[in-house]
Design a protein around this motif. Structure first.
Motif, PDB file in Angstrom:
ATOM      1  N   UNK A 154      26.958  40.191  36.286  1.00  0.00           N
ATOM      2  CA  UNK A 154      26.553  38.799  36.432  1.00  0.00           C
ATOM      3  C   UNK A 154      27.734  37.860  36.187  1.00  0.00           C
ATOM      4  N   UNK A 155      28.553  38.192  35.203  1.00  0.00           N
ATOM      5  CA  UNK A 155      29.699  37.334  34.903  1.00  0.00           C
ATOM      6  C   UNK A 155      30.688  37.314  36.069  1.00  0.00           C
ATOM      7  N   UNK A 156      31.053  38.501  36.560  1.00  0.00           N
ATOM      8  CA  UNK A 156      32.031  38.556  37.659  1.00  0.00           C
ATOM      9  C   UNK A 156      31.481  37.881  38.903  1.00  0.00           C
ATOM     10  N   UNK A 157      30.197  38.115  39.198  1.00  0.00           N
ATOM     11  CA  UNK A 157      29.589  37.484  40.369  1.00  0.00           C
ATOM     12  C   UNK A 157      29.555  35.967  40.227  1.00  0.00           C
ATOM     13  N   UNK A 158      29.232  35.470  39.034  1.00  0.00           N
ATOM     14  CA  UNK A 158      29.104  34.029  38.826  1.00  0.00           C
ATOM     15  C   UNK A 158      30.433  33.302  38.986  1.00  0.00           C
ATOM     16  N   UNK A 159      31.531  33.954  38.620  1.00  0.00           N
ATOM     17  CA  UNK A 159      32.834  33.288  38.731  1.00  0.00           C
ATOM     18  C   UNK A 159      33.508  33.562  40.070  1.00  0.00           C
ATOM     19  N   UNK A 160      32.916  34.420  40.902  1.00  0.00           N
ATOM     20  CA  UNK A 160      33.583  34.826  42.151  1.00  0.00           C
ATOM     21  C   UNK A 160      32.897  34.311  43.410  1.00  0.00           C
ATOM     22  N   UNK A 161      31.591  34.091  43.378  1.00  0.00           N
ATOM     23  CA  UNK A 161      30.858  33.785  44.612  1.00  0.00           C
ATOM     24  C   UNK A 161      31.345  32.487  45.242  1.00  0.00           C
ATOM     25  N   UNK A 190      38.895  39.915  37.138  1.00  0.00           N
ATOM     26  CA  UNK A 190      39.869  40.837  36.559  1.00  0.00           C
ATOM     27  C   UNK A 190      40.662  40.218  35.429  1.00  0.00           C
ATOM     28  N   UNK A 191      41.065  38.967  35.588  1.00  0.00           N
ATOM     29  CA  UNK A 191      41.811  38.305  34.520  1.00  0.00           C
ATOM     30  C   UNK A 191      40.948  38.131  33.277  1.00  0.00           C
ATOM     31  N   UNK A 192      39.655  37.847  33.470  1.00  0.00           N
ATOM     32  CA  UNK A 192      38.754  37.720  32.315  1.00  0.00           C
ATOM     33  C   UNK A 192      38.561  39.064  31.620  1.00  0.00           C
ATOM     34  N   UNK A 193      38.430  40.138  32.398  1.00  0.00           N
ATOM     35  CA  UNK A 193      38.312  41.479  31.807  1.00  0.00           C
ATOM     36  C   UNK A 193      39.557  41.815  31.003  1.00  0.00           C
ATOM     37  N   UNK A 194      40.714  41.541  31.577  1.00  0.00           N
ATOM     38  CA  UNK A 194      41.970  41.839  30.903  1.00  0.00           C
ATOM     39  C   UNK A 194      42.110  41.028  29.618  1.00  0.00           C
TER      40      UNK A 194
END
Length: 267
Positions: free
Chosen positions: A51-58, A115-119
């Protein structure tokens, strides 16, 4: 100012260090693949990361895909007009968007945003020694933290690739028909004549592989920060740059293999 002779003397050492880092990253990628089949499955963590990656990427992906489709359509429309092949503009535009632009745009957005948030998250955990504490307690950081994030990056990449393809194709259609005065029937007819199902399949495969690479690179760099908070910022930048380099290199290989192995429609 650095001495050029000293830089040249240290070049083999730096190249060897880079190869060692690449080897460690590949080894962690293999560990991630193996850990994906272990129990228990981290469903809650996967859903949160997805959900986090989708929310910042869509939203960025949609906004970027529109000009991508427009530029490709306008450029190809101008080129096909010069050589008298306007009837193939639809197929060329759609194939360029689906095969090349869509997976690349998707992964660039995921690497830059998700990816930057994961890192950064894993890097902050590393400098707070949370990763070491998990290992002391017998909890695998790869299984508990990295696998859900990599799976989320893959899932969002594949789904977002389809969305970007649709938006890019619609943007190309609009600019070709409305701006350049093309014929809707000719645009769709050329697309149906030359496009084929493997084009969409290879696009999804690219998105899958690119999402995996983005997740693994971000996780690897996040687990290896140096120098405290400043080191976390450095590894975030490094993860994005490394992902971009791998993306274009792997895309070249996959495209070459596809063109060699899958015959074009009508041949």
């Amino acid at each position: 100012m650095a001495n050029p002779a000293a830089l040249l003397a240290r070049a083999p050492e730096k190249a060897a260090a880079g190869l060692r880092e690449f080897g460690r990253m590949c080894a962690m990628g293999i560990d991630v693949v193996i850990a994906m089949f272990r129990r228990p499955v981290q469903v809650r963590e996967f859903i949160q990361q997805f959900w986090f990656i989708a929310s910042v990427s869509i939203t960025p992906a949609i906004l970027v895909s529109i000009p991508f489709g427009a530029v490709i359509s306008l450029q190809l429309g101008s080129l096909t007009s010069q050589i008298g092949a306007q009837q193939f503009n639809g197929a060329a535009s759609v194939l360029a968007v689906v095969q090349q632009a869509s997976p690349i745009v998707t992964t660039l957005i995921i690497a830059g945003a998700g990816g930057s948030a994961i890192c950064a998250d894993l890097g902050a955990r590393s400098i707070r020694e949370e990763i070491d504490a998990m290992e002391v307690l017998g909890v695998s950081p790869i299984h508990r933290l990295i696998v859900p994030r990599v799976q989320a990056a893959i899932g969002v990449s594949v789904l977002l690739n389809g969305l970007v393809s649709v938006v890019g194709v619609l943007g190309g259609y609009f600019f070709n028909v409305i701006v350049q005065g093309g014929t809707p029937g000719a645009y769709l007819a050329s697309f149906n004549a030359l496009a084929q199902l493997p084009d969409l399949v290879v696009s999804s495969i690219k998105a899958f592989i690119f999402g995996f690479l983005a997740g693994v690179v971000a996780a690897y760099r996040g687990l290896n920060p140096r120098g405290g908070p400043k080191g976390v910022g450095d590894v975030v930048n490094q993860s994005v740059v490394i992902t971009f380099l791998l993306l274009f290199f792997v895309n070249t290989i996959l495209t070459a293999l596809y063109l060699q192995l899958v015959p074009a429609k009508g041949t």
